[in-house]
Motif scaffolding. Structure first.
Motif, PDB file in Angstrom:
ATOM      1  N   GLU A 103      -3.830 -22.784  24.375  1.00 28.59           N
ATOM      2  CA  GLU A 103      -4.367 -22.000  23.266  1.00 28.59           C
ATOM      3  C   GLU A 103      -5.884 -21.883  23.386  1.00 28.59           C
ATOM      4  OE1 GLU A 103      -4.104 -21.850  18.372  1.00 28.59           O
ATOM      5  OE2 GLU A 103      -3.047 -23.412  19.509  1.00 28.59           O
ATOM      6  N   ARG A 104      -6.542 -22.957  23.776  1.00 33.68           N
ATOM      7  CA  ARG A 104      -7.990 -22.910  23.946  1.00 33.68           C
ATOM      8  C   ARG A 104      -8.389 -21.922  25.032  1.00 33.68           C
ATOM      9  NH1 ARG A 104     -12.078 -24.360  26.870  1.00 33.68           N
ATOM     10  NH2 ARG A 104     -10.743 -25.110  28.544  1.00 33.68           N
ATOM     11  N   ARG A 105      -7.651 -21.937  26.140  1.00 33.89           N
ATOM     12  CA  ARG A 105      -7.971 -21.023  27.237  1.00 33.89           C
ATOM     13  C   ARG A 105      -7.797 -19.569  26.824  1.00 33.89           C
ATOM     14  NH1 ARG A 105      -4.893 -24.270  32.198  1.00 33.89           N
ATOM     15  NH2 ARG A 105      -6.156 -26.179  32.045  1.00 33.89           N
ATOM     16  N   PHE A 106      -6.700 -19.270  26.126  1.00 39.98           N
ATOM     17  CA  PHE A 106      -6.480 -17.893  25.694  1.00 39.98           C
ATOM     18  C   PHE A 106      -7.539 -17.461  24.685  1.00 39.98           C
ATOM     19  CE2 PHE A 106      -2.269 -18.161  27.601  1.00 39.98           C
ATOM     20  CZ  PHE A 106      -2.065 -16.860  28.027  1.00 39.98           C
ATOM     21  N   ASN A 107      -7.873 -18.330  23.759  1.00 39.80           N
ATOM     22  CA  ASN A 107      -8.880 -17.983  22.763  1.00 39.80           C
ATOM     23  C   ASN A 107     -10.249 -17.788  23.394  1.00 39.80           C
ATOM     24  OD1 ASN A 107      -7.079 -18.017  20.631  1.00 39.80           O
ATOM     25  ND2 ASN A 107      -7.441 -20.178  20.145  1.00 39.80           N
ATOM     26  N   GLU A 108     -10.575 -18.617  24.386  1.00 41.71           N
ATOM     27  CA  GLU A 108     -11.879 -18.509  25.028  1.00 41.71           C
ATOM     28  C   GLU A 108     -12.008 -17.216  25.807  1.00 41.71           C
ATOM     29  OE1 GLU A 108     -14.475 -21.005  28.305  1.00 41.71           O
ATOM     30  OE2 GLU A 108     -13.312 -22.099  26.812  1.00 41.71           O
ATOM     31  N   THR A 109     -10.919 -16.773  26.438  1.00 42.90           N
ATOM     32  CA  THR A 109     -10.960 -15.549  27.239  1.00 42.90           C
ATOM     33  C   THR A 109     -10.577 -14.317  26.429  1.00 42.90           C
ATOM     34  OG1 THR A 109      -8.684 -15.952  27.977  1.00 42.90           O
ATOM     35  CG2 THR A 109     -10.456 -16.758  29.383  1.00 42.90           C
ATOM     36  N   ARG A 110     -10.174 -14.531  25.158  1.00 40.84           N
ATOM     37  CA  ARG A 110      -9.819 -13.426  24.248  1.00 40.84           C
ATOM     38  C   ARG A 110      -8.683 -12.575  24.773  1.00 40.84           C
ATOM     39  NH1 ARG A 110     -15.821 -11.363  22.131  1.00 40.84           N
ATOM     40  NH2 ARG A 110     -16.513 -13.425  21.405  1.00 40.84           N
ATOM     41  N   ARG A 111      -7.751 -13.198  25.454  1.00 41.40           N
ATOM     42  CA  ARG A 111      -6.575 -12.479  25.955  1.00 41.40           C
ATOM     43  C   ARG A 111      -5.380 -12.752  25.053  1.00 41.40           C
ATOM     44  NH1 ARG A 111      -4.342 -13.542  30.748  1.00 41.40           N
ATOM     45  NH2 ARG A 111      -3.776 -11.357  31.016  1.00 41.40           N
ATOM     46  N   ARG A 112      -4.540 -11.741  24.898  1.00 45.90           N
ATOM     47  CA  ARG A 112      -3.331 -11.889  24.096  1.00 45.90           C
ATOM     48  C   ARG A 112      -2.239 -12.528  24.948  1.00 45.90           C
ATOM     49  NH1 ARG A 112      -3.205  -9.097  19.318  1.00 45.90           N
ATOM     50  NH2 ARG A 112      -4.864  -7.552  19.008  1.00 45.90           N
ATOM     51  N   HIS A 113      -1.409 -13.311  24.303  1.00 44.06           N
ATOM     52  CA  HIS A 113      -0.256 -13.878  24.997  1.00 44.06           C
ATOM     53  C   HIS A 113       0.841 -12.817  25.067  1.00 44.06           C
ATOM     54  CE1 HIS A 113       3.194 -16.408  25.991  1.00 44.06           C
ATOM     55  NE2 HIS A 113       2.332 -17.344  26.343  1.00 44.06           N
ATOM     56  N   PHE A 114       1.498 -12.733  26.205  1.00 40.06           N
ATOM     57  CA  PHE A 114       2.505 -11.699  26.436  1.00 40.06           C
ATOM     58  C   PHE A 114       3.618 -11.722  25.388  1.00 40.06           C
ATOM     59  CE2 PHE A 114       6.513 -10.370  28.546  1.00 40.06           C
ATOM     60  CZ  PHE A 114       6.176  -9.065  28.842  1.00 40.06           C
ATOM     61  N   LEU A 115       3.976 -12.900  24.901  1.00 36.59           N
ATOM     62  CA  LEU A 115       5.081 -13.031  23.948  1.00 36.59           C
ATOM     63  C   LEU A 115       4.599 -13.099  22.498  1.00 36.59           C
ATOM     64  CD1 LEU A 115       7.381 -15.575  25.824  1.00 36.59           C
ATOM     65  CD2 LEU A 115       7.493 -13.081  25.812  1.00 36.59           C
ATOM     66  N   ALA A 116       3.320 -12.839  22.281  1.00 38.36           N
ATOM     67  CA  ALA A 116       2.794 -12.903  20.909  1.00 38.36           C
ATOM     68  C   ALA A 116       1.743 -11.825  20.705  1.00 38.36           C
ATOM     69  CB  ALA A 116       2.221 -14.289  20.629  1.00 38.36           C
ATOM     70  N   GLN A 117       2.118 -10.583  20.913  1.00 39.64           N
ATOM     71  CA  GLN A 117       1.153  -9.495  20.807  1.00 39.64           C
ATOM     72  C   GLN A 117       0.568  -9.366  19.408  1.00 39.64           C
ATOM     73  OE1 GLN A 117       0.015  -7.614  23.442  1.00 39.64           O
ATOM     74  NE2 GLN A 117       1.169  -9.118  24.632  1.00 39.64           N
ATOM     75  N   ASP A 118       1.414  -9.548  18.365  1.00 43.63           N
ATOM     76  CA  ASP A 118       0.957  -9.405  16.987  1.00 43.63           C
ATOM     77  C   ASP A 118       1.050 -10.711  16.213  1.00 43.63           C
ATOM     78  OD1 ASP A 118       0.512  -6.609  17.293  1.00 43.63           O
ATOM     79  OD2 ASP A 118       2.679  -6.294  17.148  1.00 43.63           O
ATOM     80  N   LEU A 119       1.154 -11.835  16.937  1.00 44.52           N
ATOM     81  CA  LEU A 119       1.283 -13.148  16.313  1.00 44.52           C
ATOM     82  C   LEU A 119       0.210 -14.073  16.870  1.00 44.52           C
ATOM     83  CD1 LEU A 119       5.180 -13.562  16.572  1.00 44.52           C
ATOM     84  CD2 LEU A 119       3.876 -13.046  14.491  1.00 44.52           C
ATOM     85  N   PRO A 120      -0.023 -15.211  16.228  1.00 42.82           N
ATOM     86  CA  PRO A 120      -0.964 -16.184  16.793  1.00 42.82           C
ATOM     87  C   PRO A 120      -0.537 -16.603  18.195  1.00 42.82           C
ATOM     88  CG  PRO A 120      -0.419 -16.746  14.539  1.00 42.82           C
ATOM     89  CD  PRO A 120       0.520 -15.634  14.936  1.00 42.82           C
ATOM     90  N   VAL A 121      -1.515 -16.898  19.049  1.00 40.92           N
ATOM     91  CA  VAL A 121      -1.197 -17.247  20.428  1.00 40.92           C
ATOM     92  C   VAL A 121      -0.283 -18.465  20.504  1.00 40.92           C
ATOM     93  CG1 VAL A 121      -3.240 -18.698  20.721  1.00 40.92           C
ATOM     94  CG2 VAL A 121      -2.206 -17.625  22.712  1.00 40.92           C
ATOM     95  N   ALA A 122      -0.386 -19.388  19.528  1.00 44.27           N
ATOM     96  CA  ALA A 122       0.464 -20.582  19.534  1.00 44.27           C
ATOM     97  C   ALA A 122       1.942 -20.217  19.448  1.00 44.27           C
ATOM     98  CB  ALA A 122       0.085 -21.498  18.375  1.00 44.27           C
ATOM     99  N   SER A 123       2.266 -19.129  18.747  1.00 50.36           N
ATOM    100  CA  SER A 123       3.664 -18.698  18.634  1.00 50.36           C
ATOM    101  C   SER A 123       4.193 -18.237  19.987  1.00 50.36           C
ATOM    102  CB  SER A 123       3.790 -17.565  17.603  1.00 50.36           C
ATOM    103  OG  SER A 123       3.362 -17.987  16.333  1.00 50.36           O
ATOM    104  N   ILE A 125       3.078 -19.188  22.952  1.00 56.97           N
ATOM    105  CA  ILE A 125       3.174 -20.356  23.825  1.00 56.97           C
ATOM    106  C   ILE A 125       4.456 -21.129  23.534  1.00 56.97           C
ATOM    107  CG2 ILE A 125       2.130 -22.598  24.353  1.00 56.97           C
ATOM    108  CD1 ILE A 125      -0.611 -21.247  23.878  1.00 56.97           C
ATOM    109  N   ALA A 126       4.781 -21.300  22.256  1.00 60.52           N
ATOM    110  CA  ALA A 126       5.998 -22.025  21.886  1.00 60.52           C
ATOM    111  C   ALA A 126       7.239 -21.288  22.370  1.00 60.52           C
ATOM    112  CB  ALA A 126       6.040 -22.212  20.378  1.00 60.52           C
ATOM    113  N   ALA A 127       7.273 -19.970  22.211  1.00 62.70           N
ATOM    114  CA  ALA A 127       8.424 -19.187  22.661  1.00 62.70           C
ATOM    115  C   ALA A 127       8.567 -19.246  24.177  1.00 62.70           C
ATOM    116  CB  ALA A 127       8.280 -17.737  22.195  1.00 62.70           C
ATOM    117  N   GLU A 128       7.441 -19.172  24.876  1.00 65.32           N
ATOM    118  CA  GLU A 128       7.466 -19.225  26.333  1.00 65.32           C
ATOM    119  C   GLU A 128       7.950 -20.588  26.824  1.00 65.32           C
ATOM    120  OE1 GLU A 128       4.397 -18.634  30.114  1.00 65.32           O
ATOM    121  OE2 GLU A 128       3.635 -19.087  28.109  1.00 65.32           O
ATOM    122  N   ARG A 129       7.497 -21.653  26.181  1.00 66.90           N
ATOM    123  CA  ARG A 129       7.908 -22.996  26.593  1.00 66.90           C
ATOM    124  C   ARG A 129       9.415 -23.168  26.452  1.00 66.90           C
ATOM    125  NH1 ARG A 129       4.814 -26.922  27.909  1.00 66.90           N
ATOM    126  NH2 ARG A 129       2.968 -26.135  26.810  1.00 66.90           N
TER     127      ARG A 129
END
Length: 302
Positions: A103-123, A125-129
């Motif tokens: 989560e820190r890495r994604f927030n620092e680089t300001r990139r969206r997570h592939f599985l959480a386009q409209d949700l917090p990045v933590a969501s 990451i959890a789905a991907e795991r």
């Protein structure tokens, strides 16, 4: 009739894991080791790469949750078929990392997570795991990059997947800043914070230990020459003994506060000493770049 020439079997390495854990870095390092690497290749087309007659006997194939046709159970079934039915040697590498660090890495680089386009990045990451759990359990090699820098991951990849055992001991000389922690893979650590800090000198703060004015400032320090000579003598005494004990890799790390001045200059100077003594050291400077930006998937580097 003469004997058929012996054919070297194709080596296959499947590289997968959590987004942001360092897959792109791992694949680039594998390329440097002589592997042919392909990233995000469609799963349904893997049969066209694996088991075919090819001059590229070392093939690293990267895929993750973004790859078209990605279903972990299907990948596992396909690998089982290749190994058990077609006798193709395949290794699966899984790169993992804790959720907080991802989560820190994604927030620092300001990139969206592939599985959480409209949700917090933590969501995402959890789905991907949860999605990747079967592959994580199945993998032959698991590397956790939570506390790794890019250089740490590169060194680990070299140790695990070099095409052949090194003919001589591989020596790495690195610099780092204590403000970001000690390198976890360092064998010998030397703290250079006893030297005057160029950071506080007008005109030197924006420069690094690679610049001549910084080196000249450090050399003027009264204790630099004597302390450097003691470290030099110690390393030239220890390294042959490490080699005699069969140690394949030795990482010598020099640290200072920020990892940009004193440690960088000393590492470069010591690397030249080791070259003159017959070694071939690799030089890495951890804190002259951004760790998070380099580890997040898809970031390009020169």
């Amino acid at each position: 009739m003469g004997e058929k020439p012996q054919v070297t079997p194709q080596r296959i390495l499947l590289v997968t894991g959590m987004l942001g854990a360092g897959k792109s870095t791992a694949l680039r390092e594998l390329e440097d080791l002589g592997w042919e690497s392909i990233d995000n290749f469609p799963i349904r087309l893997l049969d066209r790469l694996v088991g075919q007659d090819s001059d590229a006997f070392s093939l690293a194939i990267g895929f993750d949750c973004r790859t078209r046709g990605f279903v972990p159970s299907d990948v596992i079934d396909q690998v089982k078929h290749w190994v058990e039915e077609e006798n193709i040697p395949i290794t699966t590498l899984f790169l993992d990392c804790t959720g907080n660090e991802l989560e820190r890495r994604f927030n620092e680089t300001r990139r969206r997570h592939f599985l959480a386009q409209d949700l917090p990045v933590a969501s995402g990451i959890a789905a991907e795991r949860e999605l990747l759990a079967p592959l994580r359990r199945w993998a032959d090699v698991l590397i956790d990059t939570t506390d790794f820098t890019v250089n740490d991951l590169k060194q680990t990849i070299r140790e695990q997947f070099s095409q052949s055992a090194p003919q001589q001991m591989t020596v790495t000389v690195s610099s780092f800043g204590f403000s970001r922690g000690t390198p976890p893979t360092a064998d010998l650590v030397f703290d250079m914070r006893f030297l005057d800090n160029p950071h506080w000198q007008e005109g030197l703060r924006e420069q690094t230990g690679l610049d001549a004015p910084v080196g000249e400032f450090i050399e003027r320090n009264a204790v630099f020459a004597s302390s450097f000579e003691k470290i030099r003598s110690l390393l030239l005494e220890l390294l042959p003994h490490y080699a005699e004990q069969g140690k394949a890799y030795v990482n010598i790390a020099f640290g200072c506060t920020g990892g940009r001045h004193r440690s960088v200059y000393t590492a470069e100077k010591m690397a030249q000493v080791l070259r003159d003594a017959g070694f071939s050291p690799t030089v890495l400077h951890r804190n002259l770049g951004s760790r998070a930006a380099e580890l997040v998937e898809g970031t390009q580097h020169p």
